[in-house]
Design an enzyme around this catalytic site. Structure first.
Site, PDB file in Angstrom:
ATOM      1  N   CYS A  34       0.838  -1.198   0.000  1.00 55.70           N
ATOM      2  CA  CYS A  34       0.000   0.000   0.000  1.00 55.70           C
ATOM      3  C   CYS A  34       0.874   1.249   0.000  1.00 55.70           C
ATOM      4  O   CYS A  34       2.074   1.209   0.277  1.00 55.70           O
ATOM      5  CB  CYS A  34      -0.879   0.053   1.259  1.00 55.70           C
ATOM      6  SG  CYS A  34      -1.924  -1.377   1.542  1.00 55.70           S
ATOM      7  N   ASP A 439      17.649  38.807 -12.211  1.00 57.46           N
ATOM      8  CA  ASP A 439      16.341  39.059 -12.819  1.00 57.46           C
ATOM      9  C   ASP A 439      15.728  40.335 -12.249  1.00 57.46           C
ATOM     10  O   ASP A 439      15.728  40.548 -11.024  1.00 57.46           O
ATOM     11  CB  ASP A 439      15.417  37.863 -12.551  1.00 57.46           C
ATOM     12  CG  ASP A 439      14.046  38.033 -13.162  1.00 57.46           C
ATOM     13  OD1 ASP A 439      13.894  37.792 -14.368  1.00 57.46           O
ATOM     14  OD2 ASP A 439      13.131  38.438 -12.413  1.00 57.46           O
TER      15      ASP A 439
END
Length: 489
Positions: A34, A439
């Site tokens: 699982c 930037d």
């Protein structure tokens, strides 16, 4: 993590979905495995054993749980965070390299021997590349069985199995049901169109903030290749067996994905590229916990947690677009890219919208006349040199690329400064620690927040954000009013 027994037990007992994909729980008394967040009653700790991959659990003889579907959980975030051999191999396996070229082809792409690849994957994941690719084929088969009415022979072929027998044996071994029984559990699958239209759910680890993720993709979309239509981001895909089109729609608990494929053999590859594009295998809790420790970033993280890094489905495509976007507006970059697409892209038919072309491959751009480009002469040289390196195979920007080697090769090309190199590293290579302190938007955000606003000082401050500086960039960009920050209406 699967070696930390007590930590794994706590995650299973608390049904902590954050660990889905990190490890798998096998229950020795039932013979099933699982995901940690399985909603069933947790087994006793003495009956649990843990595996690092679904393939390892399958090789140990465990079947997938029919309730939690561990094969459909988000992938391990490690393969997107790391740049070592195992992580590069896992990204290439997800992109279908083993199915197309075998283990020797995988080894050739990585520059290692097949023995080294086998040894390292087995040491960390408990399974070799063939078993990992087999687990991926089983997941693809289940998707096709449950969501289409294709004959089982066509499902087997589309999922990548070499024979019907191998398909039947694998499905029965992994899921504990025959293909027909698997289909009957969900009712007859929906009719699949001849073009291969499939509707899927792409899971992710919560939280997820869709605004900048989809906003960035839509604001920079190249006409004819990408569009926003009816609440979904749509784009064309260049896939190994033919072109495709994908529509991705953000919903509260998953991404709705509609794929139109020329050949269903490309299903698992298309899914992997869409997950990579949207950064769906990220671990937002780990990212946000670290970034929140900076008091200047904390308000941004608390306001809209779960930001992802918008990536790309094609590294070379993004590199070309990054060059076209140097020192120009977003609108101008889109215009330049659209001209290339119209002149050199392969046409596609889109019945559902306005997509017209695939973005041109480097080989198609290798022979273009620089004089036809409405760019400054220096940028023409940058573009043609980049295209030549990509077309000649000298520069690898694929899912399995070596991040630092690619950076060095890009930096050696004319016209490639730190901004372009790091932007490609962030969005094409997927390096979570890529950072662009030069930037303009980042520097404005830094000034607004009281952070250092010179590249050197900001880089020094951002050392505390490692290894998640690319995610810090998303939070910093979010302080502006650029359309990239807004989910389109």
């Amino acid at each position: 993590m699967h070696h930390d027994f007590e930590r794994c037990v706590r995650a299973v007992q608390s049904k902590d979905t954050r660990f889905d994909g990190w490890f798998f729980t096998a229950v020795v008394t039932t013979g099933i495995y699982c995901r940690p967040g399985c909603p069933a009653v947790p087994p006793k700790p003495e009956n649990m054993t843990f595996y690092p991959s679904a393939a390892a659990a399958q090789q140990a003889g465990f079947r997938a749980c029919k309730r939690c579907r561990p094969d459909a959980s988000p992938g391990s975030p490690q393969w997107n965070e790391r740049a070592d051999l195992v992580a590069r191999a896992m990204r290439l396996i997800a992109d279908g390299v083993v199915d197309r070229a075998g283990v020797p082809g995988l080894a050739a792409r990585l520059g290692y021997s097949t023995r080294q690849i086998e040894r390292q994957l087995r040491a960390e994941l408990g399974a070799g590349p063939l078993a990992l690719a087999r687990a991926q084929r089983a997941q693809t088969a289940r998707l096709l069985i449950e969501t289409t009415s294709l004959p089982m022979g066509e499902v087997a072929f589309a999922a990548g199995f070499a024979s019907i027998r191998a398909f039947n044996d694998t499905v029965r071994e992994v899921f504990g049901l025959t293909p027909s029984e698997l289909r009957s559990r969900v009712g007859r699958g929906a009719a699949a169109e001849a073009s291969g239209v499939l509707s899927l759910r792409l899971p992710f680890r919560a939280p997820l903030c869709p605004d900048n993720l989809f906003g960035h993709l839509v604001a920079t979309a190249v006409p004819g290749v990408e569009e926003w239509r009816d609440g979904a981001y749509r784009r064309t895909l260049r896939l190994p067996h033919g072109p495709g089109i994908v529509a991705l729609r953000p919903l509260p608990d998953h991404i709705a994905c509609q794929l139109t494929l020329t050949d269903l053999r490309d299903l698992s590859i298309a899914i992997a590229r869409c997950r990579w594009l949207l950064d769906l295998d990220a671990d937002p809790v780990a990212v946000d916990d670290l970034l929140r420790a900076d008091p200047l970033l904390a308000p941004l993280v608390l306001k809209e947690p779960g930001r992802r890094v918008p990536r790309t489905v094609d590294g070379p495509e993004f590199a070309v677009r990054a060059v076209l976007g140097q020192q120009v507006s977003t609108a101008a970059a889109r215009t330049h890219a659209a001209r290339l697409v119209t002149a050199h892209g392969d046409p596609v038919a889109d019945k559902a919208g306005g997509l017209t072309h695939l973005f041109p491959e480097p080989a198609a751009l290798a022979g273009l006349d620089p004089e036809t480009l409405a760019l400054p002469r220096a940028r023409r040289t940058t573009l043609t040199t980049l295209v030549a390196a990509l077309a000649g195979g000298d520069l690898d920007l694929s899912a399995g690329s070596d991040w630092q080697r690619a950076r060095a090769q890009l930096a050696a090309l004319p016209g490639f400064g730190p901004w372009t190199v790091e932007t490609i590293a962030m969005r094409a290579l997927g390096d979570p620690d890529a950072f662009i302190p030069t930037d303009l938007g980042i520097r404005r955000a830094a000034t607004q927040l009281g952070l250092p606003d010179t590249p050197v000082a900001l880089t020094a401050h951002a050392a505390a954000w490692r290894p998640w500086r690319a995610y810090a960039v998303q939070y910093l960009w979010a302080t502006g009013d650029h359309p990239i920050n807004l989910l389109p209406a």
